[in-house]
Design a protein around this motif. Structure first.
Motif, PDB file in Angstrom:
ATOM      1  N   MET A  26      -7.913 -18.329 -42.879  1.00  0.00           N
ATOM      2  CA  MET A  26      -7.644 -18.302 -41.431  1.00  0.00           C
ATOM      3  C   MET A  26      -7.946 -16.909 -40.919  1.00  0.00           C
ATOM      4  O   MET A  26      -8.641 -16.731 -39.913  1.00  0.00           O
ATOM      5  CB  MET A  26      -6.191 -18.724 -41.149  1.00  0.00           C
ATOM      6  CG  MET A  26      -5.750 -18.594 -39.704  1.00  0.00           C
ATOM      7  SD  MET A  26      -5.194 -16.934 -39.256  1.00  0.00           S
ATOM      8  CE  MET A  26      -3.602 -16.848 -40.054  1.00  0.00           C
ATOM      9  N   GLY A  39      -5.072 -20.158 -35.705  1.00  0.00           N
ATOM     10  CA  GLY A  39      -4.101 -19.378 -36.479  1.00  0.00           C
ATOM     11  C   GLY A  39      -2.906 -18.928 -35.666  1.00  0.00           C
ATOM     12  O   GLY A  39      -2.412 -17.809 -35.809  1.00  0.00           O
ATOM     13  N   GLU A  40      -2.423 -19.834 -34.824  1.00  0.00           N
ATOM     14  CA  GLU A  40      -1.371 -19.499 -33.856  1.00  0.00           C
ATOM     15  C   GLU A  40      -0.110 -18.917 -34.500  1.00  0.00           C
ATOM     16  O   GLU A  40       0.510 -18.018 -33.946  1.00  0.00           O
ATOM     17  CB  GLU A  40      -1.024 -20.778 -33.095  1.00  0.00           C
ATOM     18  CG  GLU A  40      -0.303 -20.578 -31.801  1.00  0.00           C
ATOM     19  CD  GLU A  40      -0.247 -21.908 -31.046  1.00  0.00           C
ATOM     20  OE1 GLU A  40      -1.286 -22.295 -30.494  1.00  0.00           O
ATOM     21  OE2 GLU A  40       0.818 -22.538 -31.052  1.00  0.00           O
ATOM     22  N   CYS A  41       0.273 -19.407 -35.659  1.00  0.00           N
ATOM     23  CA  CYS A  41       1.537 -18.953 -36.265  1.00  0.00           C
ATOM     24  C   CYS A  41       1.342 -17.745 -37.172  1.00  0.00           C
ATOM     25  O   CYS A  41       2.301 -17.260 -37.786  1.00  0.00           O
ATOM     26  CB  CYS A  41       2.209 -20.088 -37.021  1.00  0.00           C
ATOM     27  SG  CYS A  41       1.439 -20.457 -38.617  1.00  0.00           S
ATOM     28  N   GLY A  42       0.105 -17.260 -37.274  1.00  0.00           N
ATOM     29  CA  GLY A  42      -0.127 -16.079 -38.091  1.00  0.00           C
ATOM     30  C   GLY A  42      -0.120 -16.362 -39.588  1.00  0.00           C
ATOM     31  O   GLY A  42      -0.010 -15.435 -40.387  1.00  0.00           O
ATOM     32  N   GLY A  43      -0.190 -17.622 -39.950  1.00  0.00           N
ATOM     33  CA  GLY A  43      -0.278 -17.955 -41.375  1.00  0.00           C
ATOM     34  C   GLY A  43       1.057 -18.292 -42.005  1.00  0.00           C
ATOM     35  O   GLY A  43       1.198 -18.246 -43.227  1.00  0.00           O
ATOM     36  N   LEU A  45       2.526 -21.203 -41.866  1.00  0.00           N
ATOM     37  CA  LEU A  45       2.610 -22.644 -42.107  1.00  0.00           C
ATOM     38  C   LEU A  45       3.467 -23.368 -41.079  1.00  0.00           C
ATOM     39  O   LEU A  45       4.253 -24.236 -41.425  1.00  0.00           O
ATOM     40  CB  LEU A  45       3.183 -22.913 -43.505  1.00  0.00           C
ATOM     41  CG  LEU A  45       2.227 -23.329 -44.612  1.00  0.00           C
ATOM     42  CD1 LEU A  45       2.995 -23.777 -45.845  1.00  0.00           C
ATOM     43  CD2 LEU A  45       1.275 -24.419 -44.162  1.00  0.00           C
ATOM     44  N   CYS A  47       1.980 -24.169 -37.683  1.00  0.00           N
ATOM     45  CA  CYS A  47       1.241 -24.573 -36.483  1.00  0.00           C
ATOM     46  C   CYS A  47       0.126 -25.593 -36.736  1.00  0.00           C
ATOM     47  O   CYS A  47      -0.176 -26.374 -35.861  1.00  0.00           O
ATOM     48  CB  CYS A  47       0.667 -23.350 -35.778  1.00  0.00           C
ATOM     49  SG  CYS A  47      -0.750 -22.604 -36.605  1.00  0.00           S
ATOM     50  N   ALA A  48      -0.526 -25.534 -37.869  1.00  0.00           N
ATOM     51  CA  ALA A  48      -1.665 -26.412 -38.189  1.00  0.00           C
ATOM     52  C   ALA A  48      -2.899 -26.150 -37.328  1.00  0.00           C
ATOM     53  O   ALA A  48      -3.828 -26.939 -37.326  1.00  0.00           O
ATOM     54  CB  ALA A  48      -1.275 -27.891 -38.133  1.00  0.00           C
ATOM     55  N   CYS A  50      -4.990 -23.925 -37.898  1.00  0.00           N
ATOM     56  CA  CYS A  50      -6.010 -23.357 -38.803  1.00  0.00           C
ATOM     57  C   CYS A  50      -6.638 -24.461 -39.656  1.00  0.00           C
ATOM     58  O   CYS A  50      -7.279 -24.173 -40.663  1.00  0.00           O
ATOM     59  CB  CYS A  50      -5.392 -22.287 -39.690  1.00  0.00           C
ATOM     60  SG  CYS A  50      -4.093 -22.952 -40.752  1.00  0.00           S
ATOM     61  N   LEU A  85      -5.045 -26.455 -44.609  1.00  0.00           N
ATOM     62  CA  LEU A  85      -4.723 -25.411 -43.637  1.00  0.00           C
ATOM     63  C   LEU A  85      -5.323 -24.122 -44.200  1.00  0.00           C
ATOM     64  O   LEU A  85      -4.957 -23.690 -45.298  1.00  0.00           O
ATOM     65  CB  LEU A  85      -3.206 -25.310 -43.439  1.00  0.00           C
ATOM     66  CG  LEU A  85      -2.593 -26.558 -42.795  1.00  0.00           C
ATOM     67  CD1 LEU A  85      -1.080 -26.415 -42.675  1.00  0.00           C
ATOM     68  CD2 LEU A  85      -3.204 -26.865 -41.431  1.00  0.00           C
ATOM     69  N   CYS A  87      -5.045 -21.060 -43.668  1.00  0.00           N
ATOM     70  CA  CYS A  87      -4.200 -19.890 -43.983  1.00  0.00           C
ATOM     71  C   CYS A  87      -3.625 -19.995 -45.387  1.00  0.00           C
ATOM     72  O   CYS A  87      -3.093 -19.015 -45.915  1.00  0.00           O
ATOM     73  CB  CYS A  87      -3.087 -19.711 -42.956  1.00  0.00           C
ATOM     74  SG  CYS A  87      -1.812 -20.982 -42.966  1.00  0.00           S
TER      75      CYS A  87
END
Ligand code: FES
Length: 105
Positions: A26, A39-43, A45, A47-48, A50, A85, A87
């Protein structure tokens, strides 16, 4: 060590770039401005955004998702047996040349 990764976009365009060994894919996609990988949640796990499909010839090298990733993948549109995913995929020598397919948003 850098690893070559190619992202195939829904319009047929391909973006090829380097990922540092140990970097997740990601982060690598963001570094190369790959559209469709957010990559909204920064990796972490959660957000999905990525989500990618692993090219079939790379499925074994990438491995299967862990249980929690598997559950999160249910949030992704267009999920299938090639879904991961990104990330949660770490660049490594074994993935040099990897091809990822970005889902149609
Ligand atoms: S970046 Fe959010 S699950 Fe991968």
């Amino acid at each position: 060590m850098t690893v070559k990764v190619t992202w195939k976009l829904p319009d047929g365009t391909e973006i090829t770039g380097a990922a540092e060994a140990g970097q997740n894919l990601m982060q690598a996609a963001l570094a190369h401005d790959v559209p469709g990988v957010i990559g909204e949640c920064g990796g972490t796990l959660s957000c999905a955004t990525c989500h990618v499909h692993v090219a079939p010839e790379w499925a074994e090298a990438c491995g299967a998702p862990e249980d929690f990733e598997d559950a999160m993948l249910d949030m992704a549109d267009d999920r299938d047996e090639t879904s991961r995913l990104s990330c949660q995929i770490e660049a490594s020598d074994a993935l040099d040349g990897l091809v990822l397919i970005v889902p149609d948003a």
